[in-house]
Design a protein around this motif. Structure first.
Motif, PDB file in Angstrom:
ATOM      1  N   ALA A  14       8.731  -7.336   2.159  1.00  0.00           N
ATOM      2  CA  ALA A  14       8.770  -5.878   2.177  1.00  0.00           C
ATOM      3  C   ALA A  14       8.029  -5.298   0.986  1.00  0.00           C
ATOM      4  N   SER A  15       7.944  -6.050  -0.092  1.00  0.00           N
ATOM      5  CA  SER A  15       7.252  -5.589  -1.287  1.00  0.00           C
ATOM      6  C   SER A  15       5.749  -5.718  -1.128  1.00  0.00           C
ATOM      7  N   VAL A  16       5.283  -6.879  -0.676  1.00  0.00           N
ATOM      8  CA  VAL A  16       3.848  -7.102  -0.474  1.00  0.00           C
ATOM      9  C   VAL A  16       3.688  -8.282   0.459  1.00  0.00           C
ATOM     10  N   SER A  17       2.653  -8.235   1.277  1.00  0.00           N
ATOM     11  CA  SER A  17       2.434  -9.278   2.262  1.00  0.00           C
ATOM     12  C   SER A  17       2.139 -10.618   1.600  1.00  0.00           C
ATOM     13  N   THR A  18       2.673 -11.692   2.183  1.00  0.00           N
ATOM     14  CA  THR A  18       2.382 -13.045   1.704  1.00  0.00           C
ATOM     15  C   THR A  18       1.299 -13.711   2.547  1.00  0.00           C
ATOM     16  N   TYR A  19       0.556 -12.902   3.298  1.00  0.00           N
ATOM     17  CA  TYR A  19      -0.585 -13.435   4.049  1.00  0.00           C
ATOM     18  C   TYR A  19      -1.646 -13.919   3.073  1.00  0.00           C
ATOM     19  N   MET A  20      -2.167 -15.136   3.296  1.00  0.00           N
ATOM     20  CA  MET A  20      -3.093 -15.760   2.362  1.00  0.00           C
ATOM     21  C   MET A  20      -4.513 -15.861   2.891  1.00  0.00           C
ATOM     22  N   GLY A  21      -4.725 -15.544   4.139  1.00  0.00           N
ATOM     23  CA  GLY A  21      -6.036 -15.730   4.737  1.00  0.00           C
ATOM     24  C   GLY A  21      -6.068 -16.998   5.560  1.00  0.00           C
ATOM     25  N   ASN A  22      -7.111 -17.132   6.414  1.00  0.00           N
ATOM     26  CA  ASN A  22      -7.299 -18.327   7.241  1.00  0.00           C
ATOM     27  C   ASN A  22      -6.051 -18.674   8.050  1.00  0.00           C
ATOM     28  N   LEU A  23      -5.436 -17.630   8.627  1.00  0.00           N
ATOM     29  CA  LEU A  23      -4.299 -17.781   9.547  1.00  0.00           C
ATOM     30  C   LEU A  23      -3.018 -18.276   8.879  1.00  0.00           C
ATOM     31  N   LEU A  24      -2.965 -18.229   7.543  1.00  0.00           N
ATOM     32  CA  LEU A  24      -1.830 -18.778   6.800  1.00  0.00           C
ATOM     33  C   LEU A  24      -1.013 -17.689   6.117  1.00  0.00           C
TER      34      LEU A  24
ATOM     35  N   GLY B  71      10.588   6.432   6.516  1.00  0.00           N
ATOM     36  CA  GLY B  71      10.144   6.519   7.905  1.00  0.00           C
ATOM     37  C   GLY B  71       9.867   5.159   8.503  1.00  0.00           C
ATOM     38  N   THR B  72       9.265   4.276   7.709  1.00  0.00           N
ATOM     39  CA  THR B  72       8.984   2.927   8.187  1.00  0.00           C
ATOM     40  C   THR B  72      10.274   2.179   8.480  1.00  0.00           C
ATOM     41  N   PHE B  73      11.284   2.381   7.638  1.00  0.00           N
ATOM     42  CA  PHE B  73      12.574   1.728   7.865  1.00  0.00           C
ATOM     43  C   PHE B  73      13.204   2.228   9.163  1.00  0.00           C
ATOM     44  N   LEU B  74      13.159   3.544   9.369  1.00  0.00           N
ATOM     45  CA  LEU B  74      13.698   4.091  10.620  1.00  0.00           C
ATOM     46  C   LEU B  74      12.922   3.552  11.814  1.00  0.00           C
TER      47      LEU B  74
ATOM     48  N   SER C  38      -4.612   3.281   2.901  1.00  0.00           N
ATOM     49  CA  SER C  38      -3.816   3.517   1.701  1.00  0.00           C
ATOM     50  C   SER C  38      -2.599   4.378   2.037  1.00  0.00           C
ATOM     51  N   ASN C  39      -2.797   5.405   2.880  1.00  0.00           N
ATOM     52  CA  ASN C  39      -1.673   6.243   3.296  1.00  0.00           C
ATOM     53  C   ASN C  39      -0.635   5.437   4.061  1.00  0.00           C
ATOM     54  N   LYS C  40      -1.142   4.504   4.888  1.00  0.00           N
ATOM     55  CA  LYS C  40      -0.221   3.691   5.679  1.00  0.00           C
ATOM     56  C   LYS C  40       0.529   2.713   4.803  1.00  0.00           C
TER      57      LYS C  40
ATOM     58  N   PHE D  83      -0.956  11.553   7.714  1.00  0.00           N
ATOM     59  CA  PHE D  83      -0.591  10.949   6.428  1.00  0.00           C
ATOM     60  C   PHE D  83       0.557   9.950   6.558  1.00  0.00           C
ATOM     61  N   PHE D  84       0.838   9.508   7.799  1.00  0.00           N
ATOM     62  CA  PHE D  84       1.860   8.497   8.072  1.00  0.00           C
ATOM     63  C   PHE D  84       3.228   8.905   7.534  1.00  0.00           C
ATOM     64  N   LEU D  85       3.534  10.195   7.623  1.00  0.00           N
ATOM     65  CA  LEU D  85       4.839  10.680   7.198  1.00  0.00           C
ATOM     66  C   LEU D  85       5.699  11.088   8.397  1.00  0.00           C
ATOM     67  N   ASN D  86       5.179  10.801   9.603  1.00  0.00           N
ATOM     68  CA  ASN D  86       5.827  11.309  10.795  1.00  0.00           C
ATOM     69  C   ASN D  86       7.023  10.475  11.248  1.00  0.00           C
ATOM     70  N   ASN D  87       7.103   9.221  10.816  1.00  0.00           N
ATOM     71  CA  ASN D  87       8.170   8.357  11.331  1.00  0.00           C
ATOM     72  C   ASN D  87       9.560   8.895  11.020  1.00  0.00           C
ATOM     73  N   ALA D  88       9.696   9.465   9.822  1.00  0.00           N
ATOM     74  CA  ALA D  88      11.009  10.009   9.455  1.00  0.00           C
ATOM     75  C   ALA D  88      11.397  11.148  10.389  1.00  0.00           C
ATOM     76  N   ILE D  89      10.413  11.975  10.778  1.00  0.00           N
ATOM     77  CA  ILE D  89      10.689  13.088  11.686  1.00  0.00           C
ATOM     78  C   ILE D  89      10.907  12.587  13.104  1.00  0.00           C
ATOM     79  N   ASN D  90       9.987  11.716  13.546  1.00  0.00           N
ATOM     80  CA  ASN D  90      10.010  11.283  14.942  1.00  0.00           C
ATOM     81  C   ASN D  90      11.227  10.415  15.243  1.00  0.00           C
ATOM     82  N   HIS D  91      11.431   9.364  14.417  1.00  0.00           N
ATOM     83  CA  HIS D  91      12.519   8.432  14.711  1.00  0.00           C
ATOM     84  C   HIS D  91      13.847   8.892  14.128  1.00  0.00           C
ATOM     85  N   GLY D  92      13.789   9.739  13.097  1.00  0.00           N
ATOM     86  CA  GLY D  92      15.035  10.206  12.502  1.00  0.00           C
ATOM     87  C   GLY D  92      15.627  11.409  13.193  1.00  0.00           C
ATOM     88  N   VAL D  93      14.773  12.221  13.850  1.00  0.00           N
ATOM     89  CA  VAL D  93      15.256  13.472  14.456  1.00  0.00           C
ATOM     90  C   VAL D  93      14.883  13.582  15.934  1.00  0.00           C
TER      91      VAL D  93
END
Length: 727
Positions: free
Chosen positions: A630-640, A24-27, A389-391, A217-227
């Protein structure tokens, strides 16, 4: 911060649910950036068609080409870029043109067989075809590029790249014409028939049984954007409006929930509900009401009934929107309402809110006594954590809500009934591991931060290292991970205490862990309120002995892969755009004081381009940086943020290099604000000191402010010159 033991009550996220969320997130990633084009098409339609507000025969010719060609091709290009950068976007767009042409050819053939006077079949708009072919063609191009990566003779790269993409686009366009176009036409016919049947039989409101819980439960994107969005757009093109655009976007059910908590809620939920209602209804941020529903799952009944009421109202009034309402605020909804649908649309929002409120009020009043007796302020915080966590990533809106619910500095500890001090204080800690997806950049920075804190507290014998999650075992006493990766880490190693953090560079829990370990070593002797690292009063910031201000300068981190990735950049004799061994790690030509990117994806591309132009990496490294993100954010804190490639991309690195880009406006980095993007590519390791210096700079807020205030690239390089020092 969340701490979990091997028997923690926090359940791992369902694999099937995560897969649906990812899909859903990809769509959504393909559709959402192009919503402005859909809105523009809706406005053009509203004004210029013969039935519009200001009919104009000439300008009305924009309507059909925009919906039939421009919008699907934009979606295909976006999907292709998500898979294989600009190159994937171009090939995906070419291939999708073949699908569009193939669909039109089939429709024309069918209409040619119809008896005279019979209604002809209209064009099929290839939204679904674009969402399939765009990413698919890009993926095929990516695999083809891998075949000859590194095997092209110098000087022929451009020739090969241009012709390979052109030939691949040609072949995929032909394949789309003959293979995908018939399949998508058939699919659209089946889905359209199903929706028409639901409307004609009056069963369309039952869709709310699926859509409303899926939203929470953040499962709606597949329905909304896919259909719903593709079918709604097809319906709007044929009829001028669509009821489907309001099935998911209706803000009424969320408003009803939040008003019910405002009137009948208790504690933090009641206190925060009015502000959340304003953000939801006028800002269109629907996810802000999800934690309130998760606090009491019975409230799903309320939102289902409210959603069904809204759909029923729109069916009775034959009302709908011209284009998708994004975000789903009342402002967006009214802006896209068809000219003959205002009464029905407004009533659908009001009645859905009223029904949801009434049902929710009954549920809240029935449980009010138990809620008052158990009120402890934790229920909403736990529900917010569950929602995030659901998101699958942090939400800025929910973080603000959490601040209102729990107060600044609140800590959420989820163990088997034990506090952080109980689960860590019961162990003789000798080994701490920081784990991330690759075991390099971010985890190495976190390991260096905590290692330094342990050393300053006289606990230098504790082994603090970093590894990839795949290499975790049962030997460490404590494992630190980014909160998005904790479930995976627990599956690899169940014995250690698992600590989740938002970012590795500045997590407040580090000081708490150091203090707990120090007290256990000393038999419980630390004075309350003293900081483990400096001995200063945690609240006043004064030295415990002298009473003088003693604010310590924080020390930072050193990512292994991240450090590796920002290793030695070298322009030297090879010219300012060439990275060679032995030269400075950062040079003026790889610094930009006014980055032009406006999104995380573009910022990664901007940082990568410096590395590519330096000759440090192959062009394919840019996609590896996106894969890592896409695997995990590389945000480090302090705007970096420190984007870098995956383990699999090591072969595409020719020399270590570092780039630095500052942005005038914050970049939304998966829910975090980023003003500095440091791109890294590391060759053969051995450059951890460079990363440590970067981390030292960014863990000092005064230095961060100096970087924000620096007027140009020269000033930035002067502030960052320490990264070029060699041991």
């Amino acid at each position: 911060m969340t701490v979990t033991t091997d028997a923690a009550t926090r359940e791992p996220r369902s694999g099937a649910r995560v897969a649906v969320q990812k899909f859903g997130t990809f769509l959504s990633g393909m559709i959402m950036p192009n919503i402005p084009a859909l809105i523009a098409w809706g406005i053009i339609t509203a004004f210029f068609i013969p039935e519009g507000w200001t009919p104009n025969e000439g300008l009305a010719t924009l309507v059909d080409p925009t919906i039939h060609y421009l919008l699907p091709l934009l979606i295909a290009n976006t999907g292709g870029r998500m898979v294989h950068g600009v190159r994937g976007g171009v090939v995906g767009t070419i291939a999708t043109m073949g699908v569009i042409a193939g669909s039109d050819f089939l429709v024309d053939q069918f209409n040619a067989t119809l008896p005279a006077g019979e209604d002809e079949l209209g064009q099929v708009h290839m939204f679904i075809g674009a969402m399939i072919m765009g990413p698919l063609a890009a993926w095929i191009m990516k695999q083809l590029d891998k075949l000859w990566d590194g095997k092209i003779r110098a000087g022929f790269e451009m020739l090969v790249n241009m012709f390979s993409a052109g030939i691949a686009g040609f072949g995929l366009a032909v394949a789309g014409f003959f293979l995908l176009a018939p399949a998508v036409n058939w699919l659209m016919d089946v889905l359209g028939t199903a929706v028409e049947w639901l409307i004609n039989t009056g069963l369309l409101p039952l869709v709310s049984i699926l859509v409303e819980p899926a939203k929470v439960f953040f499962l709606n994107n597949a329905i909304n954007h896919g259909v719903l969005t593709p079918l709604g757009t097809q319906m709007a093109a044929d009829q001028g409006k669509s009821i489907l655009f309001l099935i998911e976007a209706n803000p009424g059910p969320g408003l009803g929930i939040l008003v019910a908590f405002t009137v009948f809620g208790v504690g933090a939920a009641r206190a925060t509900a009015p502000g959340a209602a304003i953000i939801h209804f006028f800002g269109g941020i629907h996810e802000i009401y999800f934690p309130y529903v998760l606090m009491k799952p019975a409230l799903l009944i309320a939102v289902i009934l409210g959603g069904a009421t809204g759909v029923t109202t729109n069916m009775l009034f034959d009302s709908g929107l011209r284009a998708p309402a994004a975000p789903g605020s009342i402002i967006s909804v009214l802006a896209q309402t068809a000219s003959d649908s205002y009464v029905g649309v407004i009533l659908s929002v009001v009645l859905s809110a009223a029904v949801t409120f009434a049902v929710a009020a009954l549920i809240l009043r029935a449980t009010r006594k138990a809620d008052l007796a158990a009120e402890n302020g934790d229920a909403l915080s736990a529900a917010i954590a569950k929602t995030e966590s659901n998101k699958g990533r942090r939400s800025e809106a929910l973080s603000g809500l959490a601040g209102g619910a729990a107060g600044a500095g609140a800590v959420d500890v989820a163990t088997d009934g034990g506090s952080l001090e109980e689960v860590i204080g019961s162990r003789d800690v000798s080994s701490v591991i920081f784990a991330c997806d690759a075991g390099m950049g971010s985890s190495a920075m976190g390991a260096n931060v905590l290692r330094t804190k342990f050393r300053k507290a006289g606990l230098g014998d504790i082994d603090v290292t970093n590894v990839a999650i795949a290499n975790l075992d049962e030997t460490p006493d404590i494992v630190f991970t980014h909160k998005d990766l904790t479930d995976r880490a627990r599956q690899r190693a169940s014995s250690p205490v698992h600590v989740s953090v938002d970012n590795f560079m500045s997590a407040p829990v580090y000081d708490e862990v150091v203090e707990i370990v120090r007290r256990r070593r000393e038999g419980g002797g630390a004075e309350p309120g003293l900081d483990a690292e400096s001995g200063q009063d945690a609240e006043s910031g004064q030295d415990a002995e002298s009473g003088r201000s003693a604010v310590p300068v924080p020390v930072a981190a050193e990512p292994e892969a991240a450090a590796e990735a920002r290793a030695a950049v070298e322009p030297g004799a090879a010219g300012p755009s060439q990275a060679t061994a032995g030269g400075p790690i950062l040079t003026p030509d790889r610094i930009r004081a006014d980055g032009v990117a406006a999104s995380m994806d573009d910022a990664i591309g901007e940082a990568a381009q410096f590395l590519i132009e330096a000759g440090a990496v192959d062009p394919s490294y840019e996609q590896a940086m996106r894969d890592r993100e896409a695997s995990v954010s590389t945000y480090m804190g302090n705007l970096l943020a420190i984007p870098h490639g995956t383990n699999e991309a090591k072969d595409s690195i020719h020399a270590s290099a570092l780039s630095f880009v500052r942005y005038d406006q914050p970049i939304d980095w998966a829910g975090d604000e980023v003003r500095f993007v440091v791109g890294i590519a590391g060759k053969d390791g051995g450059h951890l000191a460079i990363l440590q210096r970067i981390a030292i700079i960014f863990s000092d807020e005064s230095k961060v402010q100096e970087l924000l205030d620096a007027p140009d690239e020269v000033a930035l390089l002067a502030l960052l010159e320490s990264v070029n020092e060699r041991d």
